[in-house]
Design a protein around this motif. Structure first.
Motif: not given
Length: 237
Positions: A136, A139-141, A145
């Protein structure tokens, strides 16, 4: 029985650690962490400057990492003995004072501590402090979404056979692939066969110094602390 506390440190940035984790670390008397032989280990680097000066540190050095294949029976034998030895040592240490074990990400999400957790049952009181998972954090980077609406998310290992990775990639909406390293080219081929390579991103050292986010198809190498993501494209209002 004594008490062993496994603290999830999150994806790598110390500021993404929980308040509870921070409080426990700053009061720790015994701190144990996994690492390769002769190395400090990523978990220990994350908490640099946070531990009390008087804390006693215990480096749990893996007997083997990539020297022999996982399929070799000797690999399991060496690691099983290693985990059993450290479970005994931690249980003994905990009789005198609480022992804090460091774990990147979340301890119950592919964390090495799970192998100690099963062996410590009945030998020590155990507390788990959850953390933000590495995936998480990564993938935020990407700024997108990972899932929408009814998307199904699959987490797979790049160590799986190529055909299995392809099948998993075809049968899901969103995908996270861990343990890339020397499996990079195999992963590229598998995702190309599944028709998702052009949508795949590689995040290296997510949330840590030296972070890199790039299209997986354009990457020539991937270190251990990297993962690939394919974002879902599901239902939206």
């Amino acid at each position: 029985m004594g008490k062993v506390i496994c603290v999830g440190l999150g994806p790598g940035d110390p500021e993404l650690m929980s308040v509870r984790a921070d409080r426990i670390l700053r009061g720790a008397r015994h701190v144990a962490y996994f690492c390769k032989r002769g190395a400090r280990g990523q978990a220990r680097r994350i908490v640099e400057g946070m531990l009390p000066a008087a804390a006693v540190e215990h480096a749990m050095e893996y007997p083997v990492t990539v020297e022999i294949p996982v399929s070799d029976p000797e690999y399991n034998r060496l690691l099983a003995a290693f985990y059993e030895d450290w479970a005994t040592r931690l249980a003994d240490l905990a009789m005198g004072a609480e022992v804090v074990v460091l774990c990147e990400g979340d301890p119950f999400f592919y964390g090495s501590f799970m192998h100690l957790h099963s062996r410590l049952q009945g030998r020590a009181e155990i507390e788990i402090v959850p953390g933000i998972t590495g995936m998480s954090g990564c993938w935020t980077q990407t700024g997108q979404p990972i899932t929408w609406g009814d998307d199904v998310l699959t987490v797979a290992m790049a160590t799986l056979p190529e055909a299995e990775i392809t099948r998993r990639a075809r049968d899901t909406d969103a995908l996270v692939v861990m343990k890339i390293g020397r499996n990079l080219e195999k992963l590229k081929r598998a995702l190309a066969a599944a028709g998702t390579l052009e949508r795949a991103w590689l995040i290296e050292r997510g949330t840590m110094p030296g972070q890199r986010v790039a299209r997986l198809a354009e990457v020539a190498e991937a270190p251990y602390f990297s993962l690939a993501v394919v974002h879902g494209q599901g239902r939206r209002p």
